[in-house]
Design a protein around this motif. Structure first.
Motif, mmCIF file in Angstrom:
data_model
loop_
_atom_site.group_PDB
_atom_site.id
_atom_site.type_symbol
_atom_site.label_atom_id
_atom_site.label_comp_id
_atom_site.label_asym_id
_atom_site.label_seq_id
_atom_site.Cartn_x
_atom_site.Cartn_y
_atom_site.Cartn_z
ATOM 1 N N ALA A 1 0.844 -1.197 0.000
ATOM 2 C CA ALA A 1 0.000 0.000 0.000
ATOM 3 C C ALA A 1 0.877 1.244 0.000
ATOM 4 N N LEU A 2 0.317 2.343 -0.502
ATOM 5 C CA LEU A 2 1.017 3.632 -0.561
ATOM 6 C C LEU A 2 0.063 4.741 -0.161
ATOM 7 N N ARG A 3 0.567 5.670 0.660
ATOM 8 C CA ARG A 3 -0.158 6.898 0.978
ATOM 9 C C ARG A 3 0.772 8.071 0.720
ATOM 10 N N HIS A 4 0.424 8.937 -0.248
ATOM 11 C CA HIS A 4 1.271 10.073 -0.611
ATOM 12 C C HIS A 4 0.573 11.372 -0.238
ATOM 13 N N ASP A 5 1.323 12.254 0.439
ATOM 14 C CA ASP A 5 0.829 13.574 0.818
ATOM 15 C C ASP A 5 1.634 14.602 0.025
ATOM 16 N N ASP A 6 1.032 15.155 -1.032
ATOM 17 C CA ASP A 6 1.767 16.075 -1.893
ATOM 18 C C ASP A 6 2.077 17.381 -1.178
ATOM 19 N N LEU A 7 1.173 17.819 -0.283
ATOM 20 C CA LEU A 7 1.393 19.065 0.436
ATOM 21 C C LEU A 7 2.596 18.951 1.364
ATOM 22 N N GLN A 8 2.701 17.842 2.083
ATOM 23 C CA GLN A 8 3.812 17.630 3.005
ATOM 24 C C GLN A 8 5.026 16.987 2.334
ATOM 25 N N GLN A 9 4.886 16.616 1.078
ATOM 26 C CA GLN A 9 5.967 15.962 0.330
ATOM 27 C C GLN A 9 6.466 14.704 1.051
ATOM 28 N N THR A 10 5.515 13.876 1.444
ATOM 29 C CA THR A 10 5.850 12.609 2.088
ATOM 30 C C THR A 10 5.123 11.469 1.379
ATOM 31 N N SER A 11 5.751 10.326 1.368
ATOM 32 C CA SER A 11 5.143 9.107 0.847
ATOM 33 C C SER A 11 5.402 7.998 1.848
ATOM 34 N N VAL A 12 4.349 7.259 2.205
ATOM 35 C CA VAL A 12 4.465 6.174 3.174
ATOM 36 C C VAL A 12 4.054 4.880 2.491
ATOM 37 N N PHE A 13 4.987 3.930 2.448
ATOM 38 C CA PHE A 13 4.742 2.617 1.863
ATOM 39 C C PHE A 13 4.665 1.607 3.000
ATOM 40 N N THR A 14 3.704 0.708 2.937
ATOM 41 C CA THR A 14 3.529 -0.279 4.002
ATOM 42 C C THR A 14 3.316 -1.664 3.398
ATOM 43 N N GLY A 15 3.745 -2.669 4.160
ATOM 44 C CA GLY A 15 3.505 -4.049 3.757
ATOM 45 C C GLY A 15 4.596 -4.622 2.871
ATOM 46 N N ARG A 16 5.522 -5.358 3.466
ATOM 47 C CA ARG A 16 6.579 -6.063 2.719
ATOM 48 C C ARG A 16 7.268 -5.126 1.730
ATOM 49 N N VAL A 17 7.805 -4.032 2.236
ATOM 50 C CA VAL A 17 8.393 -2.992 1.398
ATOM 51 C C VAL A 17 9.785 -3.416 0.930
ATOM 52 N N VAL A 18 10.028 -3.244 -0.360
ATOM 53 C CA VAL A 18 11.355 -3.468 -0.940
ATOM 54 C C VAL A 18 11.674 -2.270 -1.818
ATOM 55 N N MET A 19 12.746 -1.554 -1.498
ATOM 56 C CA MET A 19 13.184 -0.416 -2.300
ATOM 57 C C MET A 19 14.543 -0.732 -2.913
ATOM 58 N N THR A 20 14.668 -0.532 -4.223
ATOM 59 C CA THR A 20 15.955 -0.680 -4.900
ATOM 60 C C THR A 20 16.274 0.626 -5.611
ATOM 61 N N LYS A 21 17.559 0.983 -5.578
ATOM 62 C CA LYS A 21 18.014 2.219 -6.217
ATOM 63 C C LYS A 21 19.464 2.009 -6.611
ATOM 64 N N GLY A 22 19.685 1.603 -7.863
ATOM 65 C CA GLY A 22 21.028 1.200 -8.245
ATOM 66 C C GLY A 22 21.401 -0.058 -7.498
ATOM 67 N N SER A 23 22.529 -0.015 -6.785
ATOM 68 C CA SER A 23 22.955 -1.175 -5.999
ATOM 69 C C SER A 23 22.367 -1.176 -4.598
ATOM 70 N N ILE A 24 21.653 -0.122 -4.212
ATOM 71 C CA ILE A 24 21.075 -0.029 -2.868
ATOM 72 C C ILE A 24 19.810 -0.875 -2.784
ATOM 73 N N VAL A 25 19.677 -1.627 -1.700
ATOM 74 C CA VAL A 25 18.466 -2.388 -1.415
ATOM 75 C C VAL A 25 18.057 -2.093 0.023
ATOM 76 N N LEU A 26 16.789 -1.741 0.231
ATOM 77 C CA LEU A 26 16.226 -1.539 1.566
ATOM 78 C C LEU A 26 14.979 -2.391 1.688
ATOM 79 N N ARG A 27 14.844 -3.109 2.816
ATOM 80 C CA ARG A 27 13.662 -3.942 3.041
ATOM 81 C C ARG A 27 13.147 -3.732 4.446
ATOM 82 N N GLY A 28 11.826 -3.710 4.589
ATOM 83 C CA GLY A 28 11.203 -3.562 5.900
ATOM 84 C C GLY A 28 9.702 -3.623 5.781
ATOM 85 N N ALA A 29 9.018 -3.327 6.884
ATOM 86 C CA ALA A 29 7.554 -3.350 6.893
ATOM 87 C C ALA A 29 6.962 -2.012 6.484
#
Length: 211
Positions: free
Chosen positions: A38-66
């Motif tokens: 799931a994703l909740r984005h607040d354009d006014l506050q410039q925040t994005s919250v991702f929930t549920g088995r989150v996996v972020m990749t950016k080049g060689s960077i990998v981040l995983r969490g809830a």
């Protein structure tokens, strides 16, 4: 339903000018890809919250969490906070720059919370923190403590084994622990086959050298 998201708005977590770094330099310019339930984005506050088995990749960077919260400040710098599921730890991995022909090196870390600061270009591991460095598939260095900070620009690690709250006695086993492998030094080159040995002094040739 799980969603795979490529966000131009979140094209990079590190928007600081590129400098001489030991972490993979190309990661700064790579797009960020985030997979979550799931994703909740607040354009006014410039925040994005991702929930549920989150996996972020950016080049060689990998981040995983809830849970992953990405925030952007007024100057465009972005930071991310990854939170682990209860009783578990979030995960970070990044490739390091190495000399041509040298084995690949990676930095891996875990903590109940992982904070990435795009302005300072640092990664901070909180609570049950652990950081490991691999040369190829071989574990080279290992650090653990209450708080570990990895400075990408200078390749410096700091470790705090005490409790984060002030005036709080350290918990049992909260001392810093480190295993550091010796740095490998290249062996001197062997002489080429048929290479002449050291030249003799005239006195040696005449038998007049010292015994």
């Amino acid at each position: 339903m799980k969603r795979l998201l490529t966000l131009p708005l979140l094209a990079c977590l590190a928007c600081a000018p590129i400098g001489l770094v030991h972490a993979e330099k190309a990661d700064r310019n790579k797009p960020m890809n985030i997979e979550a339930d799931a994703l909740r984005h607040d354009d006014l506050q410039q925040t994005s919250v991702f929930t549920g088995r989150v996996v972020m990749t950016k080049g060689s960077i990998v981040l995983r969490g809830a849970r992953l919260e990405v925030r952007q400040d007024a100057e465009g710098y972005q930071s991310g906070v990854v939170t682990a599921p209860p009783g578990q730890r979030a995960f970070f991995r990044q490739r390091r720059d190495t000399a041509p022909g040298a084995p690949e090196e990676f930095v891996e870390g875990e903590g109940e919370v992982i904070e990435y600061n795009g302005r300072a270009d640092t990664v901070r591991f909180l609570r049950r923190a652990e950081l490991r460095r691999y040369r190829g598939s071989t574990l080279s260095d290992e650090l653990s403590g209450a708080v570990i900070v990895y400075f990408n620009l200078t390749d410096v690690f700091t470790v705090d084994g005490q409790q984060a709250a002030p005036n709080t006695p350290p918990a049992p086993g909260s001392r810093v622990r480190a295993v550091l492998a010796p740095k490998e030094t290249p062996a001197p080159p062997a002489p080429a086959p048929g290479a002449p040995g050291p030249a003799l002094r005239p006195s040696d040739a005449l038998g007049g050298g010292k015994p």
